[in-house]
Write a protein that holds these residues in place. Structure first.
Motif, mmCIF file in Angstrom:
data_model
loop_
_atom_site.group_PDB
_atom_site.id
_atom_site.type_symbol
_atom_site.label_atom_id
_atom_site.label_comp_id
_atom_site.label_asym_id
_atom_site.label_seq_id
_atom_site.Cartn_x
_atom_site.Cartn_y
_atom_site.Cartn_z
ATOM 1 N N THR A 95 0.850 -1.182 0.000
ATOM 2 C CA THR A 95 0.000 0.000 0.000
ATOM 3 C C THR A 95 0.891 1.238 0.000
ATOM 4 O O THR A 95 2.099 1.153 -0.232
ATOM 5 C CB THR A 95 -0.978 -0.026 1.200
ATOM 6 O OG1 THR A 95 -1.864 1.087 1.113
ATOM 7 C CG2 THR A 95 -0.250 -0.012 2.521
ATOM 8 N N ALA A 96 0.306 2.401 0.254
ATOM 9 C CA ALA A 96 1.062 3.656 0.343
ATOM 10 C C ALA A 96 0.232 4.675 1.094
ATOM 11 O O ALA A 96 -1.002 4.622 1.093
ATOM 12 C CB ALA A 96 1.408 4.190 -1.050
ATOM 13 N N ASP A 97 0.934 5.633 1.713
ATOM 14 C CA ASP A 97 0.226 6.639 2.494
ATOM 15 C C ASP A 97 -0.645 7.552 1.637
ATOM 16 O O ASP A 97 -1.589 8.165 2.120
ATOM 17 C CB ASP A 97 1.202 7.470 3.336
ATOM 18 C CG ASP A 97 2.260 8.205 2.515
ATOM 19 O OD1 ASP A 97 2.249 8.120 1.270
ATOM 20 O OD2 ASP A 97 3.115 8.880 3.139
ATOM 21 N N GLU A 98 -0.342 7.656 0.341
ATOM 22 C CA GLU A 98 -1.114 8.557 -0.511
ATOM 23 C C GLU A 98 -2.330 7.887 -1.165
ATOM 24 O O GLU A 98 -3.161 8.566 -1.748
ATOM 25 C CB GLU A 98 -0.231 9.163 -1.605
ATOM 26 C CG GLU A 98 0.115 8.225 -2.742
ATOM 27 C CD GLU A 98 0.487 8.969 -4.016
ATOM 28 O OE1 GLU A 98 0.182 10.171 -4.136
ATOM 29 O OE2 GLU A 98 1.070 8.322 -4.903
ATOM 30 N N TYR A 99 -2.463 6.569 -1.077
ATOM 31 C CA TYR A 99 -3.597 5.905 -1.717
ATOM 32 C C TYR A 99 -4.876 6.267 -0.973
ATOM 33 O O TYR A 99 -5.126 5.778 0.130
ATOM 34 C CB TYR A 99 -3.411 4.386 -1.737
ATOM 35 C CG TYR A 99 -2.247 3.893 -2.575
ATOM 36 C CD1 TYR A 99 -1.625 4.699 -3.523
ATOM 37 C CD2 TYR A 99 -1.762 2.600 -2.411
ATOM 38 C CE1 TYR A 99 -0.561 4.236 -4.274
ATOM 39 C CE2 TYR A 99 -0.699 2.121 -3.167
ATOM 40 C CZ TYR A 99 -0.102 2.944 -4.094
ATOM 41 O OH TYR A 99 0.960 2.472 -4.836
ATOM 42 N N GLY A 100 -5.665 7.140 -1.603
ATOM 43 C CA GLY A 100 -6.864 7.617 -0.931
ATOM 44 C C GLY A 100 -6.527 8.471 0.276
ATOM 45 O O GLY A 100 -7.333 8.582 1.198
ATOM 46 N N ASP A 101 -5.331 9.089 0.277
ATOM 47 C CA ASP A 101 -4.854 9.913 1.389
ATOM 48 C C ASP A 101 -4.912 9.150 2.711
ATOM 49 O O ASP A 101 -5.283 9.681 3.746
ATOM 50 C CB ASP A 101 -5.646 11.213 1.489
ATOM 51 C CG ASP A 101 -4.937 12.264 2.329
ATOM 52 O OD1 ASP A 101 -3.696 12.211 2.407
ATOM 53 O OD2 ASP A 101 -5.626 13.113 2.920
ATOM 54 N N GLY A 102 -4.540 7.885 2.650
ATOM 55 C CA GLY A 102 -4.507 7.049 3.850
ATOM 56 C C GLY A 102 -5.620 6.024 3.922
ATOM 57 O O GLY A 102 -5.581 5.134 4.782
ATOM 58 N N ARG A 103 -6.608 6.108 3.040
ATOM 59 C CA ARG A 103 -7.752 5.185 3.115
ATOM 60 C C ARG A 103 -7.307 3.732 2.949
ATOM 61 O O ARG A 103 -7.781 2.844 3.668
ATOM 62 C CB ARG A 103 -8.788 5.535 2.056
ATOM 63 C CG ARG A 103 -10.022 4.630 2.081
ATOM 64 C CD ARG A 103 -11.071 5.117 1.095
ATOM 65 N NE ARG A 103 -12.301 4.348 1.225
ATOM 66 C CZ ARG A 103 -12.644 3.324 0.432
ATOM 67 N NH1 ARG A 103 -11.836 2.945 -0.553
ATOM 68 N NH2 ARG A 103 -13.777 2.670 0.617
ATOM 69 N N SER A 104 -6.424 3.467 2.011
ATOM 70 C CA SER A 104 -5.970 2.097 1.804
ATOM 71 C C SER A 104 -5.295 1.560 3.059
ATOM 72 O O SER A 104 -5.582 0.439 3.495
ATOM 73 C CB SER A 104 -5.014 2.042 0.608
ATOM 74 O OG SER A 104 -4.508 0.739 0.410
ATOM 75 N N GLU A 105 -4.402 2.345 3.654
ATOM 76 C CA GLU A 105 -3.751 1.904 4.887
ATOM 77 C C GLU A 105 -4.781 1.646 5.991
ATOM 78 O O GLU A 105 -4.680 0.671 6.740
ATOM 79 C CB GLU A 105 -2.763 2.970 5.368
ATOM 80 C CG GLU A 105 -1.490 3.069 4.553
ATOM 81 C CD GLU A 105 -0.537 4.107 5.111
ATOM 82 O OE1 GLU A 105 0.696 3.939 4.930
ATOM 83 O OE2 GLU A 105 -1.007 5.089 5.729
#
Length: 330
Positions: A52-62
């Motif tokens: 994942t990544a911190d920018e995916y959905g501005d944190g939504r994925s995390e």
């Protein structure tokens, strides 16, 4: 599922993982129930690595992955290795890649995921100067030493960046685009990674879905899908959308590949098997928007290796149609 060592992390992970970009943003909306169902189906199918990544959905994925981890912890189920990435939420200048910002970014990801220590933190396609900054890698080493992260890697755009990163003595993994439409890493990057003991995480394995074989010239993607708004690199590197291949050319190449696919095997599974057959790859991370896709992707690990004639035919399609568009760029 076959397990391979994830580079210098020393962890064993299933050779097919799950990329969680789709669960955050940029591929059309995936509701939380479907996202959690996708994650559960992947783990039930033998997947043990999630990216994942911190920018995916501005944190939504995390955050969604964090809910999965808490649920599995309560039930006593085995937890997957979770890799995340940092850096793309800030302006892309080398000065922003410093110890103070790293700590802020890492702490945010730890909160999103609900963990004390991150399994693997990767720099997310940073500015070119970062690869040559001793201060950057000293700061990452310090984060390992203090226990905030277990290991670090780097996600790159180009083969030259990958080769520069692999020279770093404590780098655990390198993540790059690798698929039947992006063969350049086979020449130098994969041999160098194998020699150094650095794990290879293969992303964009289906060329943004082109190698699923489901699309035609009439396919229309949603307005919030990067396959609509980033075809020319309007929002981020065009190499992340269809692997930088012109859509029409990609469709033509797919039709050339179809006769190579064994009976009863989906084109997407064939494309994943091609990546698994590259022995230096630690894990390939196809995305999925639903449970069925996650299960089908994982099943590719059980397919027989492709024979030499098939591998040669894939190379020929690449050389004729794809190489002129991508080989010199990444």
């Amino acid at each position: 599922m076959e397990n391979r060592t994830l580079g210098r992390t020393g962890r064993k992970v299933g050779v097919i993982g799950l990329g969680a970009w789709q669960l955050g943003a940029d591929w059309g909306r995936v509701d939380e129930a479907d996202a959690l169902g996708t994650l559960d189906a992947a783990l039930e199918s033998g997947v043990s690595f999630i990216d994942t990544a911190d920018e995916y959905g501005d944190g939504r994925s995390e955050q969604i992955i964090g809910r999965l981890l808490r649920s599995r912890a309560r039930s006593g189920a085995a937890l997957p290795t979770v890799a995340t990435k940092m850096g793309r939420r800030a302006p892309q200048v080398a000065a922003n890649y410093n110890a103070a910002n790293f700590r802020v970014w890492i702490d945010r990801s730890r909160r999103n995921l609900g963990v004390e220590r991150l399994d693997l933190m990767q720099l997310h396609c940073p500015p070119p100067e970062v690869y040559f900054s001793d201060e950057v890698f000293d700061a990452l080493d310090a984060l390992v030493e203090c226990g905030a992260i277990a290991a670090y890697g780097i996600s790159v755009r180009s083969c030259d960046q990958a080769l520069a990163a692999i020279r770093r003595p404590n780098l655990a993994t390198v993540q790059l685009v690798l698929n039947a439409f992006r063969l350049k890493p086979l020449e130098q990057v994969l041999p160098a990674a194998a020699a150094a003991g650095v794990g290879v995480v293969a992303r964009v394995p289906l060329a943004s879905g082109l190698l699923s074989g489901r699309y035609t010239a009439a396919t229309v993607f949603g307005a919030d899908d990067h396959r609509t708004y980033n075809r020319r690199g309007e929002s981020f590197d065009v190499g992340e959308t269809f692997s930088g291949v012109d859509f029409a050319t990609g469709l033509e190449a797919v039709e050339r590949l179809r006769p190579l696919v064994p009976e009863g095997v989906a084109l997407a599974q064939f494309a994943l098997r091609w990546i698994v057959d590259q022995e230096a790859v630690s894990v390939v991370i196809p995305g999925a928007r639903n449970a069925g896709q996650a299960r089908a992707n994982a099943a590719a690990a059980a397919l027989a290796p492709l024979d030499r004639d098939t591998l040669r035919a894939v190379q020929e399609v690449y050389d004729e149609l794809i190489r002129p568009q991508v080989h010199h760029r990444w």
